[in-house]
Design a protein around this motif. Sequence first.
Motif, PDB file in Angstrom:
ATOM      1  N   TYR A   1       0.817  -1.203   0.000  1.00 31.88           N
ATOM      2  CA  TYR A   1       0.000   0.000   0.000  1.00 31.88           C
ATOM      3  C   TYR A   1       0.856   1.260   0.000  1.00 31.88           C
ATOM      4  N   THR A   2       0.592   2.119  -0.961  1.00 33.23           N
ATOM      5  CA  THR A   2       1.246   3.426  -0.990  1.00 33.23           C
ATOM      6  C   THR A   2       0.233   4.536  -0.754  1.00 33.23           C
ATOM      7  N   GLN A   3      -1.041   4.155  -0.764  1.00 29.81           N
ATOM      8  CA  GLN A   3      -2.114   5.095  -0.431  1.00 29.81           C
ATOM      9  C   GLN A   3      -3.245   4.327   0.227  1.00 29.81           C
ATOM     10  N   CYS A   4      -4.071   5.056   0.923  1.00 24.64           N
ATOM     11  CA  CYS A   4      -5.189   4.428   1.621  1.00 24.64           C
ATOM     12  C   CYS A   4      -6.230   3.979   0.590  1.00 24.64           C
ATOM     13  N   THR A   5      -6.599   2.725   0.661  1.00 20.49           N
ATOM     14  CA  THR A   5      -7.593   2.158  -0.245  1.00 20.49           C
ATOM     15  C   THR A   5      -8.648   1.442   0.594  1.00 20.49           C
ATOM     16  N   ALA A   6      -9.693   0.984  -0.068  1.00 22.18           N
ATOM     17  CA  ALA A   6     -10.724   0.204   0.632  1.00 22.18           C
ATOM     18  C   ALA A   6     -10.106  -1.059   1.236  1.00 22.18           C
ATOM     19  N   SER A   7      -9.171  -1.643   0.516  1.00 19.59           N
ATOM     20  CA  SER A   7      -8.491  -2.838   1.006  1.00 19.59           C
ATOM     21  C   SER A   7      -7.662  -2.531   2.261  1.00 19.59           C
ATOM     22  N   ALA A   8      -7.009  -1.375   2.270  1.00 18.33           N
ATOM     23  CA  ALA A   8      -6.217  -0.975   3.438  1.00 18.33           C
ATOM     24  C   ALA A   8      -7.124  -0.749   4.641  1.00 18.33           C
ATOM     25  N   THR A   9      -8.267  -0.120   4.446  1.00 13.64           N
ATOM     26  CA  THR A   9      -9.176   0.106   5.577  1.00 13.64           C
ATOM     27  C   THR A   9      -9.767  -1.212   6.072  1.00 13.64           C
ATOM     28  N   GLU A  10      -9.974  -2.154   5.163  1.00 14.52           N
ATOM     29  CA  GLU A  10     -10.431  -3.483   5.580  1.00 14.52           C
ATOM     30  C   GLU A  10      -9.351  -4.182   6.387  1.00 14.52           C
ATOM     31  N   ALA A  11      -8.101  -4.027   5.980  1.00 12.63           N
ATOM     32  CA  ALA A  11      -6.989  -4.613   6.741  1.00 12.63           C
ATOM     33  C   ALA A  11      -6.927  -4.000   8.135  1.00 12.63           C
ATOM     34  N   ILE A  12      -7.145  -2.698   8.238  1.00 15.08           N
ATOM     35  CA  ILE A  12      -7.169  -2.038   9.552  1.00 15.08           C
ATOM     36  C   ILE A  12      -8.228  -2.681  10.434  1.00 15.08           C
ATOM     37  N   SER A  13      -9.404  -2.857   9.871  1.00 15.12           N
ATOM     38  CA  SER A  13     -10.504  -3.453  10.635  1.00 15.12           C
ATOM     39  C   SER A  13     -10.147  -4.866  11.111  1.00 15.12           C
ATOM     40  N   ARG A  14      -9.568  -5.661  10.222  1.00 13.59           N
ATOM     41  CA  ARG A  14      -9.181  -7.031  10.595  1.00 13.59           C
ATOM     42  C   ARG A  14      -8.123  -7.026  11.689  1.00 13.59           C
ATOM     43  N   TYR A  15      -7.140  -6.146  11.562  1.00 14.66           N
ATOM     44  CA  TYR A  15      -6.069  -6.099  12.571  1.00 14.66           C
ATOM     45  C   TYR A  15      -6.570  -5.554  13.904  1.00 14.66           C
ATOM     46  N   MET A  16      -7.499  -4.624  13.874  1.00 12.69           N
ATOM     47  CA  MET A  16      -8.085  -4.136  15.133  1.00 12.69           C
ATOM     48  C   MET A  16      -8.792  -5.291  15.848  1.00 12.69           C
ATOM     49  N   LYS A  17      -9.556  -6.069  15.092  1.00  6.05           N
ATOM     50  CA  LYS A  17     -10.262  -7.210  15.680  1.00  6.05           C
ATOM     51  C   LYS A  17      -9.275  -8.250  16.208  1.00  6.05           C
ATOM     52  N   GLU A  18      -8.254  -8.542  15.412  1.00  2.08           N
ATOM     53  CA  GLU A  18      -7.271  -9.536  15.851  1.00  2.08           C
ATOM     54  C   GLU A  18      -6.528  -9.072  17.099  1.00  2.08           C
ATOM     55  N   GLY A  19      -6.126  -7.807  17.119  1.00  4.70           N
ATOM     56  CA  GLY A  19      -5.425  -7.269  18.286  1.00  4.70           C
ATOM     57  C   GLY A  19      -6.287  -7.313  19.533  1.00  4.70           C
ATOM     58  N   GLU A  20      -7.547  -6.983  19.357  1.00  8.34           N
ATOM     59  CA  GLU A  20      -8.487  -7.025  20.475  1.00  8.34           C
ATOM     60  C   GLU A  20      -8.625  -8.460  20.996  1.00  8.34           C
ATOM     61  N   THR A  21      -8.762  -9.408  20.087  1.00 10.49           N
ATOM     62  CA  THR A  21      -8.897 -10.816  20.465  1.00 10.49           C
ATOM     63  C   THR A  21      -7.632 -11.326  21.156  1.00 10.49           C
ATOM     64  N   LEU A  22      -6.471 -11.022  20.582  1.00 10.28           N
ATOM     65  CA  LEU A  22      -5.204 -11.438  21.199  1.00 10.28           C
ATOM     66  C   LEU A  22      -5.071 -10.869  22.613  1.00 10.28           C
ATOM     67  N   SER A  23      -5.351  -9.591  22.745  1.00  9.15           N
ATOM     68  CA  SER A  23      -5.235  -8.930  24.044  1.00  9.15           C
ATOM     69  C   SER A  23      -6.148  -9.554  25.074  1.00  9.15           C
ATOM     70  N   ARG A  24      -7.383  -9.767  24.660  1.00 11.95           N
ATOM     71  CA  ARG A  24      -8.368 -10.351  25.579  1.00 11.95           C
ATOM     72  C   ARG A  24      -7.969 -11.782  25.953  1.00 11.95           C
ATOM     73  N   ASP A  25      -7.507 -12.556  24.964  1.00 13.09           N
ATOM     74  CA  ASP A  25      -7.074 -13.930  25.202  1.00 13.09           C
ATOM     75  C   ASP A  25      -5.926 -14.005  26.191  1.00 13.09           C
ATOM     76  N   ILE A  26      -4.915 -13.196  25.962  1.00 15.16           N
ATOM     77  CA  ILE A  26      -3.734 -13.210  26.828  1.00 15.16           C
ATOM     78  C   ILE A  26      -4.118 -12.794  28.240  1.00 15.16           C
ATOM     79  N   ALA A  27      -4.925 -11.745  28.350  1.00 11.24           N
ATOM     80  CA  ALA A  27      -5.327 -11.249  29.672  1.00 11.24           C
ATOM     81  C   ALA A  27      -6.175 -12.287  30.416  1.00 11.24           C
ATOM     82  N   SER A  28      -7.083 -12.948  29.712  1.00 13.17           N
ATOM     83  CA  SER A  28      -7.960 -13.890  30.407  1.00 13.17           C
ATOM     84  C   SER A  28      -7.269 -15.210  30.733  1.00 13.17           C
ATOM     85  N   ARG A  29      -6.376 -15.666  29.882  1.00 18.99           N
ATOM     86  CA  ARG A  29      -5.714 -16.952  30.120  1.00 18.99           C
ATOM     87  C   ARG A  29      -4.576 -16.853  31.126  1.00 18.99           C
TER      88      ARG A  29
END
Length: 125
Positions: free
Chosen positions: A94-122
Amino acid sequence: MSRKSVFLATCLAVSTTVAARPALSAEAPFEPGLMRLAEVLGSLHFLRNLCGEKGDQWRVEMEKLIESENPHPERRARFIASFNRGYRSFGGTYTQCTASATEAISRYMKEGETLSRDIASRYGN
């Protein structure tokens, strides 16, 4: 509460949860999750800045994670390498913000949230 706020709150919970534990070897069961979280933070740092978010918020979150872990130099280098791998992984795509880049942001936000919650709870007991 926005997804960004939830993710940041969970990152903070992970850092305080993991920090409360004594120093563990690099083979700790939550280690792969922490390294992946570092990579996700690096990816978000690149993508969010590419798409108009100015500042170092995601790098600062990484610094907080490292500070809370207080790792030995070799482990610290692995954290930094994971963050940098995440950051660089999108530089050639990515050299500019695209729909695909914003979708990647959304996926990584969800993954980061899940990882954080998993680590904290386990491992936060």
